[in-house]
Design a protein around this motif. Sequence first.
Motif, PDB file in Angstrom:
ATOM      1  N   GLU B  25       8.408  63.579 -41.058  1.00 44.69           N
ATOM      2  CA  GLU B  25       8.711  64.584 -40.039  1.00 44.69           C
ATOM      3  C   GLU B  25       8.099  64.219 -38.699  1.00 44.69           C
ATOM      4  N   LEU B  26       6.847  63.755 -38.764  1.00 44.26           N
ATOM      5  CA  LEU B  26       6.164  63.395 -37.527  1.00 44.26           C
ATOM      6  C   LEU B  26       6.883  62.247 -36.828  1.00 44.26           C
ATOM      7  N   LEU B  27       7.245  61.228 -37.589  1.00 41.11           N
ATOM      8  CA  LEU B  27       7.960  60.096 -37.007  1.00 41.11           C
ATOM      9  C   LEU B  27       9.279  60.549 -36.412  1.00 41.11           C
ATOM     10  N   ASP B  28       9.878  61.505 -37.037  1.00 43.13           N
ATOM     11  CA  ASP B  28      11.173  61.972 -36.589  1.00 43.13           C
ATOM     12  C   ASP B  28      11.060  62.812 -35.324  1.00 43.13           C
ATOM     13  N   SER B  29      10.005  63.586 -35.234  1.00 42.31           N
ATOM     14  CA  SER B  29       9.905  64.535 -34.125  1.00 42.31           C
ATOM     15  C   SER B  29       9.235  63.964 -32.886  1.00 42.31           C
ATOM     16  N   ALA B  30       8.482  62.882 -33.034  1.00 43.11           N
ATOM     17  CA  ALA B  30       7.748  62.352 -31.886  1.00 43.11           C
ATOM     18  C   ALA B  30       8.686  61.950 -30.754  1.00 43.11           C
ATOM     19  N   ASP B  39      -2.134  56.604 -34.635  1.00 46.98           N
ATOM     20  CA  ASP B  39      -1.396  57.676 -33.942  1.00 46.98           C
ATOM     21  C   ASP B  39      -0.959  58.732 -34.940  1.00 46.98           C
ATOM     22  N   ILE B  40      -0.348  58.263 -35.998  1.00 48.06           N
ATOM     23  CA  ILE B  40       0.189  59.179 -37.004  1.00 48.06           C
ATOM     24  C   ILE B  40      -0.939  59.963 -37.655  1.00 48.06           C
ATOM     25  N   THR B  70      10.550  50.783 -39.827  1.00 48.54           N
ATOM     26  CA  THR B  70      10.413  49.387 -39.434  1.00 48.54           C
ATOM     27  C   THR B  70       9.052  49.211 -38.790  1.00 48.54           C
ATOM     28  N   ARG B  71       8.436  48.081 -39.048  1.00 45.97           N
ATOM     29  CA  ARG B  71       7.119  47.779 -38.493  1.00 45.97           C
ATOM     30  C   ARG B  71       7.265  46.761 -37.375  1.00 45.97           C
ATOM     31  N   HIS B  72       6.657  47.046 -36.234  1.00 45.02           N
ATOM     32  CA  HIS B  72       6.695  46.100 -35.111  1.00 45.02           C
ATOM     33  C   HIS B  72       5.278  45.698 -34.715  1.00 45.02           C
ATOM     34  N   HIS B  73       5.167  44.512 -34.136  1.00 45.52           N
ATOM     35  CA  HIS B  73       3.866  44.058 -33.622  1.00 45.52           C
ATOM     36  C   HIS B  73       4.022  43.712 -32.150  1.00 45.52           C
ATOM     37  N   PHE B  74       4.210  44.694 -31.316  1.00 45.62           N
ATOM     38  CA  PHE B  74       4.489  44.420 -29.906  1.00 45.62           C
ATOM     39  C   PHE B  74       3.403  43.605 -29.242  1.00 45.62           C
ATOM     40  N   ASP B  75       2.176  44.017 -29.435  1.00 43.76           N
ATOM     41  CA  ASP B  75       1.084  43.317 -28.779  1.00 43.76           C
ATOM     42  C   ASP B  75       0.433  42.286 -29.679  1.00 43.76           C
ATOM     43  N   GLY B  76       0.567  42.463 -30.950  1.00 48.95           N
ATOM     44  CA  GLY B  76      -0.073  41.538 -31.866  1.00 48.95           C
ATOM     45  C   GLY B  76      -1.288  42.167 -32.521  1.00 48.95           C
ATOM     46  N   GLY B  77      -1.939  43.061 -31.811  1.00 44.34           N
ATOM     47  CA  GLY B  77      -3.121  43.700 -32.362  1.00 44.34           C
ATOM     48  C   GLY B  77      -2.777  44.741 -33.411  1.00 44.34           C
ATOM     49  N   THR B  78      -2.122  45.783 -32.965  1.00 46.54           N
ATOM     50  CA  THR B  78      -1.829  46.906 -33.842  1.00 46.54           C
ATOM     51  C   THR B  78      -0.342  46.989 -34.123  1.00 46.54           C
ATOM     52  N   ALA B  79      -0.018  47.354 -35.334  1.00 44.13           N
ATOM     53  CA  ALA B  79       1.386  47.520 -35.687  1.00 44.13           C
ATOM     54  C   ALA B  79       1.855  48.912 -35.292  1.00 44.13           C
ATOM     55  N   VAL B  80       3.106  49.023 -34.862  1.00 47.43           N
ATOM     56  CA  VAL B  80       3.685  50.345 -34.632  1.00 47.43           C
ATOM     57  C   VAL B  80       4.901  50.494 -35.542  1.00 47.43           C
ATOM     58  N   PHE B  81       5.161  51.738 -35.916  1.00 45.09           N
ATOM     59  CA  PHE B  81       6.232  52.015 -36.855  1.00 45.09           C
ATOM     60  C   PHE B  81       7.267  52.922 -36.208  1.00 45.09           C
TER      61      PHE B  81
END
Lengths: 137, 137
Positions: B25-30, B39-40, B70-81
Amino acid sequence: MPEATTRSLKQAGLKVTLPRMRILELLDSAEDHHMSAEDIYRGLLQAGDDIGLATVYRVLTQFETAGLVTRHHFDGGTAVFELDVGDDHSHIVCMKSGAVAEFTDEIIEQRLNEIATELGYQLTNYNLVLYGIKQSS
Amino acid sequence: MPEATTRSLKQAGLKVTLPRMRILELLDSAEDHHMSAEDIYRGLLQAGDDIGLATVYRVLTQFETAGLVTRHHFDGGTAVFELDVGDDHSHIVCMKSGAVAEFTDEIIEQRLNEIATELGYQLTNYNLVLYGIKQSS
DNA sequence: ATAAATGCAAAGACTTTGCAGCGGC
DNA sequence: GCCGCTGCAAAGTCTTTGCATTTAT
């Protein structure tokens, strides 16, 4: 002693030390010149050098800042480094062998700029990695 | 209780538990639906839920395996979903605000396939992230 | 009832940092 | 000789894992 190597370091404002020379040489001579810090560390040990892993990381970070190397995060886990020869290319990684090839493409470059503009951004940089299977030869 | 959410979980073969529902729900509503595990985690706490960070990571990994996120590594440090809605897009990240926008482009897709073929690869996947400055409105 | 899911804390992978000693200029 | 560089070990991030307890079906 490679003259070019020495010159690169001096231009970057870095003292010409043994660890820095060796790391540059190793990155330059490696077949697949995309190496992780650990790869480089082990390579140096095998070559008989006694250089700490922390130094490898430190030197690579300095090199990156100086524009001598580029850092990539192909998988996300471990960073790999490569000598920056100014040609700013993209990569294609083989999902079987892990081999990395490079390419640049005008059509892509141009289209990415258009896209950024259309979206209201001024493009400063981009990161493109293809994953595929290398067809057996 | 969102029906669609429940259905997604069941289809993925995952038990319908409170933590999993809340995370979906959180991922959907953000607003910007690209979120790190942290963050989550914080978002859930603020919403009054008491869910461990380890669970957030575990659930996200399961969701990724199930194809829900899906998992992304935009900066390389932390993954975002981000929620995977099947449209398989690329991203453009603002270097000032960190905002993330999405796009897809036929020309790019087509050209990348050509490039891979030319290089002797069968393209299975690719990762494209643009970095730029969002022009002030 | 039973097998799976959670929370906590501990462990792991990768990378950075503090500090005493070494080394280039 | 001076200031920067190195090595080592300790600390930091981000993420995963082990285990006892709780929970969904």
